[in-house]
Enzyme design. Sequence first.
Site, PDB file in Angstrom:
ATOM      1  N   LYS A   1       0.877  -1.196   0.144  1.00 57.64           N
ATOM      2  CA  LYS A   1       0.000   0.234  -0.042  1.00 57.64           C
ATOM      3  C   LYS A   1       0.757   1.352  -0.008  1.00 57.64           C
ATOM      4  O   LYS A   1       0.849   2.192  -0.756  1.00 57.64           O
ATOM      5  CB  LYS A   1      -0.939   0.104   1.220  1.00 57.64           C
ATOM      6  CG  LYS A   1      -2.028  -1.131   0.979  1.00 57.64           C
ATOM      7  CD  LYS A   1      -2.800  -1.219   2.271  1.00 57.64           C
ATOM      8  CE  LYS A   1      -3.672  -2.458   2.337  1.00 57.64           C
ATOM      9  NZ  LYS A   1      -4.493  -2.711   3.467  1.00 57.64           N
TER      10      LYS A   1
ATOM     11  N   GLN B   1      -4.734  -1.596   9.594  1.00 56.74           N
ATOM     12  CA  GLN B   1      -4.333  -2.802   9.241  1.00 56.74           C
ATOM     13  C   GLN B   1      -4.977  -3.990  10.090  1.00 56.74           C
ATOM     14  O   GLN B   1      -4.439  -3.992  11.305  1.00 56.74           O
ATOM     15  CB  GLN B   1      -3.047  -3.102   8.846  1.00 56.74           C
ATOM     16  CG  GLN B   1      -2.820  -4.565   8.023  1.00 56.74           C
ATOM     17  CD  GLN B   1      -3.266  -4.354   6.718  1.00 56.74           C
ATOM     18  OE1 GLN B   1      -3.555  -3.208   5.979  1.00 56.74           O
ATOM     19  NE2 GLN B   1      -3.982  -5.590   6.123  1.00 56.74           N
TER      20      GLN B   1
ATOM     21  N   ASP C   1     -10.822   2.610   4.336  1.00 56.12           N
ATOM     22  CA  ASP C   1     -11.182   1.254   4.070  1.00 56.12           C
ATOM     23  C   ASP C   1     -12.744   0.891   4.013  1.00 56.12           C
ATOM     24  O   ASP C   1     -12.993  -0.210   3.506  1.00 56.12           O
ATOM     25  CB  ASP C   1     -10.812   0.554   5.327  1.00 56.12           C
ATOM     26  CG  ASP C   1      -9.489  -0.146   5.243  1.00 56.12           C
ATOM     27  OD1 ASP C   1      -9.198  -0.475   3.954  1.00 56.12           O
ATOM     28  OD2 ASP C   1      -8.756  -0.427   6.354  1.00 56.12           O
TER      29      ASP C   1
HETATM   30  N1  GUN Z   1      -6.633  -6.843   6.427  1.00 54.97           N
HETATM   31  C1  GUN Z   1      -6.824  -7.736   5.656  1.00 54.97           C
HETATM   32  N2  GUN Z   1      -7.610  -7.038   4.353  1.00 54.97           N
HETATM   33  C2  GUN Z   1      -7.581  -5.714   4.927  1.00 54.97           C
HETATM   34  C3  GUN Z   1      -8.002  -4.552   4.403  1.00 54.97           C
HETATM   35  O1  GUN Z   1      -8.352  -4.171   3.332  1.00 54.97           O
HETATM   36  N3  GUN Z   1      -7.817  -3.293   5.184  1.00 54.97           N
HETATM   37  C4  GUN Z   1      -7.453  -3.370   6.237  1.00 54.97           C
HETATM   38  N4  GUN Z   1      -7.239  -2.374   7.353  1.00 54.97           N
HETATM   39  N5  GUN Z   1      -7.024  -4.504   7.050  1.00 54.97           N
HETATM   40  C5  GUN Z   1      -7.120  -5.782   6.159  1.00 54.97           C
END
Ligand code: GUN
Length: 293
Positions: A52, A96, A119
Amino acid sequence: MQLIDGKAISAQIKKEIAEEVSQIKATGGKTPHLAAVLVGHDGGSETYVASKVRTCEEVGFKSSLIRFEETVSEEELLTCVNRLNNDTDIDGFIVQLPLPKHISEQKVIEAIDYRKDVDGFHPINVGRMSIGLPCFISATPAGILELLKRYEIPTQGKHCVVLGRSNIVGKPVAGLMMQKGYPGDATVTVCHSRTPNIKEACLSADIIIAALGVPEFLKGDMVKEGAVIIDVGTTRVPSPETKSGFKLKGDVAFDEVAAKASFITPVPGGVGPMTIISLMRNTLLAGKKEIYK
Ligand code: GUN
């Protein structure tokens, strides 16, 4: 059978976003800024967050990575969320998941200002999405819809079977597929671990979105000829063939299902790259204050 190339589509969208960002910068606008909060050292989370942050650089965003040890208290994490909520330079941020067991994920998600929740996990964004109001749509469902759109796959009146009922993928993608308009207007069935006749449901599906997290769950004898297959599975399995010692396995037994499908996403290179690019798009929207003022 046509392969749905998420890698190529995401590269194209990345270019589109990068062009828009350089326009914003050239006209004196604010550079979009995404922050990511990472707790602990889980291998999967490390990889996702690194990717990311790297993509932010590639499209010209500012990014900040905030790290905490596994032992961080819930209070400390909530203080950080509050600081990010009030930091006017940060347009959007993510925490995350998963978080360590002693921290309530729900509490953390609900502490995020929904206007910065790129998100799309906050109940306000989830609720607005479910009734079709402007909101941040979570990245994986948004990426799936974008793939259907870019490949011009018809959805109206089609039977779409969603395998899995997670808050992050199954539930939102099911809601989006049945919404009015394109890509929606589908008749949706959601199957999960307590569904008795999954094979029968799948055999009547025009579109199958597999998001169970069970490697190679969907077999060739479970799909009808010409079905569209979207594989959201990304289980890390040990592999001596790769440098990292892992490889990603989807929820679809690829070769046997591909032989019957009209369109299919590979793993890796299908939905995965779209997820990150959808997060970038949400960050751009947050930077432009396009959804919430
Ligand atoms: N863990 C697995 N996928 C995601 C996501 O799209 N966003 C976040 N914040 N954590 C994750």
